[in-house]
Scaffold this motif. Structure first.
Motif, PDB file in Angstrom:
ATOM      1  N   THR A   1      13.249   3.107   2.937  1.00 47.79           N
ATOM      2  CA  THR A   1      12.925   2.176   3.964  1.00 47.79           C
ATOM      3  C   THR A   1      11.230   1.970   4.002  1.00 47.79           C
ATOM      4  O   THR A   1      10.435   3.006   3.619  1.00 47.79           O
ATOM      5  CB  THR A   1      13.117   2.201   5.345  1.00 47.79           C
ATOM      6  N   VAL A   2      10.652   0.773   4.400  1.00 48.06           N
ATOM      7  CA  VAL A   2       9.125   0.775   4.324  1.00 48.06           C
ATOM      8  C   VAL A   2       8.585   0.170   5.773  1.00 48.06           C
ATOM      9  O   VAL A   2       9.278  -0.507   6.425  1.00 48.06           O
ATOM     10  CB  VAL A   2       8.691  -0.286   3.181  1.00 48.06           C
TER      11      VAL A   2
ATOM     12  N   LYS B   1      -0.127  10.412  -4.075  1.00 51.59           N
ATOM     13  CA  LYS B   1       0.303  11.375  -4.557  1.00 51.59           C
ATOM     14  C   LYS B   1       2.069  11.281  -4.245  1.00 51.59           C
ATOM     15  O   LYS B   1       2.304  10.446  -3.467  1.00 51.59           O
ATOM     16  CB  LYS B   1      -0.023  12.801  -4.314  1.00 51.59           C
ATOM     17  N   ASP B   2       2.777  12.276  -4.718  1.00 57.18           N
ATOM     18  CA  ASP B   2       4.060  12.499  -4.270  1.00 57.18           C
ATOM     19  C   ASP B   2       5.069  11.474  -4.571  1.00 57.18           C
ATOM     20  O   ASP B   2       6.169  11.295  -3.991  1.00 57.18           O
ATOM     21  CB  ASP B   2       4.248  13.084  -2.715  1.00 57.18           C
TER      22      ASP B   2
ATOM     23  N   ASP C   1       5.829   5.305   2.515  1.00 56.58           N
ATOM     24  CA  ASP C   1       5.017   6.159   3.349  1.00 56.58           C
ATOM     25  C   ASP C   1       6.432   7.619   2.674  1.00 56.58           C
ATOM     26  O   ASP C   1       7.140   7.061   1.973  1.00 56.58           O
ATOM     27  CB  ASP C   1       4.815   6.494   4.738  1.00 56.58           C
ATOM     28  N   TYR C   2       6.123   8.590   3.355  1.00 55.74           N
ATOM     29  CA  TYR C   2       7.064   9.706   2.974  1.00 55.74           C
ATOM     30  C   TYR C   2       8.401   9.620   3.550  1.00 55.74           C
ATOM     31  O   TYR C   2       9.421   9.700   2.756  1.00 55.74           O
ATOM     32  CB  TYR C   2       6.439  11.090   3.739  1.00 55.74           C
ATOM     33  N   ASN C   3       8.729   8.750   4.589  1.00 53.10           N
ATOM     34  CA  ASN C   3      10.015   8.194   4.877  1.00 53.10           C
ATOM     35  C   ASN C   3      10.726   7.515   4.056  1.00 53.10           C
ATOM     36  O   ASN C   3      11.960   7.487   3.739  1.00 53.10           O
ATOM     37  CB  ASN C   3      10.120   7.463   6.496  1.00 53.10           C
TER      38      ASN C   3
ATOM     39  N   PHE D   1       0.847  -1.339   0.018  1.00 49.18           N
ATOM     40  CA  PHE D   1       0.122   0.030  -0.040  1.00 49.18           C
ATOM     41  C   PHE D   1       0.776   1.330  -0.011  1.00 49.18           C
ATOM     42  O   PHE D   1       1.626   1.408   0.867  1.00 49.18           O
ATOM     43  CB  PHE D   1      -0.930   0.190   1.403  1.00 49.18           C
ATOM     44  N   PRO D   2       0.493   2.034  -0.975  1.00 46.93           N
ATOM     45  CA  PRO D   2       1.297   3.543  -0.725  1.00 46.93           C
ATOM     46  C   PRO D   2       0.382   4.168   0.195  1.00 46.93           C
ATOM     47  O   PRO D   2      -1.036   4.234   0.251  1.00 46.93           O
ATOM     48  CB  PRO D   2       1.062   4.044  -2.183  1.00 46.93           C
TER      49      PRO D   2
END
Ligand code: GAP
Length: 465
Positions: free
Chosen positions: A438-439, A383-384, A430-432, A378-379
């Motif tokens: 890393t996830v 966006k981004d 995620d944004y990190n 999952f994102p």
């Protein structure tokens, strides 16, 4: 998040609802109003069926140097079923209510009232007599004493074989895959030059015109079996029988991941044995509606080969070159229903948990090898660049495991959906991720989350899955 188990034992209603909601099992021919007792397996269901077949084949064929595979026809020569005894013996005792014309199984009806095995050894007349004496009412309309005498009803489906109606022969859809194995015993033993003991395994559909088809996919008219006939020297069948009972139990617990407390072994009483068997044990599972047969393990003696020799005129004896002996082998047969195993796996894995925040989480604790989807990806946002990064990860992991990409809705809802189909791991991008590559990897059962470098994901999942 802390959790409390509020419902460990699943009810059949909950399983049926989850199965439909999440695409495991649908009712058959639904858009035409349905066809009773038929089922279609949806996207998650077919994955579980394929996984179970693959696990069975690996353990019962590939892992053994004494078992070979086969895929025989569903349609066999009608004499096969005369020889096997199915034409004369494969019957259920039935009664009709003259008032509402419903038909029911006398033995099951009486056993529901009087207890398990009450009808073992009782004749049709005795069963009819008991129903009349006890003034039992029709299970459908409630009328009394309106029953026809009990009679035998053959469970095989008939169809015709031939180009035109005039020269068509009446044949049967097979009620078990086993006979296809017996009639190929000579072929397989000759081409493989196997010495006894050895087995022949097959997976395939079987058909029985069950009158009391019920309990979701537990007893259906069309079902799939995973059967193995193990041919051994007369006198050694007792040793092999124990071996196969243990082997099947080990597979269910260690490979499929059923809880040891959910299964038990039940030996058949002598009066209960099928016409071909001198010893049978069932591995039973604790279904939501009670204990019931999952796997039948039967010592079939040389009954089937003897009968096929007699009816076909072929010599089916095995020649032991070393000891200069010629004999018909004895057979031990573990016969498992795939759809029943599917039901057992869902029921065993189902849990409802109350989370710290008061929410109820429905989760399937499936063994990772059985779970339909292995990794949810999952994102956090579409966006981004997060969706593109998530798709990159999806492309690389889906080369090795069946993954599901999901970018819709709140992240918590996406987790819940994967919990309900038993996905063991979910990854969130995620944004990190965009900064340190890393996830977050979240584990289904503990809901613990780890931060893992994208470059280590493959080795991480090789270890975990
Ligand atoms: N060749 C032996 C044989 O067929 P069985 O006990 O009649 O033995 C073996 O069937 C297994 O097939 C059962 O233990 C059960 O798991 C499955 N099975 C039998 N009848 C079924 C039905 N009507 N619906 C679903 N599964 C069935």
């Amino acid at each position: 998040m802390a959790k409390e188990n509020i419902k460990e034992d699943s009810s059949l209603k909950q399983i049926v609802s989850l199965a439909k909601r999440r695409g495991f099992v649908f009712g058959g021919s639904e858009i035409y109003g349905g066809l009773s007792n038929t089922f279609d397996y949806g996207p998650q269901g077919i994955e579980i069926l394929l996984n179970l077949k693959k696990l069975w084949w690996q353990y019962f064929v590939h892992k053994r140097d004494d078992v070979l595979g086969l895929d025989s026809s569903i349609l066999l020569h009608p004499k096969v079923w005369e020889a096997s005894g199915h034409v004369s013996n494969f019957n259920d005792p039935l009664m009709d209510c003259k008032s509402c014309r419903s038909r029911f199984r006398v033995d099951k009806f009486l056993e529901d009232k009087k207890g398990e095995n009450f009808c073992v050894g009782k004749s049709l007349d005795e069963m009819t007599q008991i129903i009349l004496e006890e003034n039992y009412k029709c299970p459908n309309c409630g009328s009394e004493k309106t029953f026809t005498p009990a009679r035998q009803f053959n469970l095989m489906f008939k169809t015709s074989h031939g180009a035109s109606e005039e020269d068509a022969t009446e044949i049967y859809l097979r009620p078990e895959t086993a006979q296809g194995i017996f009639i190929n015993f000579k072929n397989v033993s000759q081409i493989s030059r196997r010495k006894i003991p050895f087995g022949i395994a097959q997976i395939g559909k079987s058909f029985r015109n069950e009158i009391m088809a019920r309990q979701f996919i537990f007893r259906t008219r069309e079902f799939e079996q995973m059967e193995m006939e193990f041919f051994c020297e007369p006198g050694t069948q007792g040793k092999w029988f124990s071996h196969w009972v243990d082997y099947c139990m080990t597979w269910l617990i260690n490979v499929v991941g059923l809880k040891p407390d959910s299964i038990r072994i039940r030996d058949h009483d002598p009066e209960e044995l099928s016409h071909y068997s001198d010893k049978t044990s069932d591995i039973e599972f604790k279904y939501p509606f009670g204990w019931g047969e999952l796997w039948g393990i039967a010592s079939r003696t040389d009954f089937d080969l003897t009968q096929h020799e007699k009816f076909s005129g072929e010599d089916l004896k095995y020649i032991d070159q070393e000891n200069k002996k010629k004999f018909l082998p004895y057979v031990v047969e573990p016969a498992l229903g795939l759809n029943r195993l599917f039901l057992a796996v869902l029921a065993d894995a189902y849990e409802e948990e109350k989370l710290e925040d008061g929410d109820i989480r429905t989760v399937l604790h499936l063994h990772p090898k059985v779970a339909p989807v292995k990794i949810g990806i999952f994102p956090l946002m579409k966006k981004d660049g997060l969706a593109e990064k998530a798709k990159e990860i999806y492309d690389s992991l889906s080369e090795h495991w069946y993954c599901e990409y999901d970018e819709g809705g709140a992240i918590g809802k996406r987790y819940r959906r994967q919990d309900e189909i038993g996905t063991p791991f979910c990854i969130t991008i995620d944004y990190n991720t965009m900064e340190d590559n890393t996830v977050t990897v979240r584990e289904r059962d503990t809901m613990n989350q780890d931060r893992i470098p994208v470059t280590s994901l493959k080795s991480y999942f090789i270890e975990k899955l």
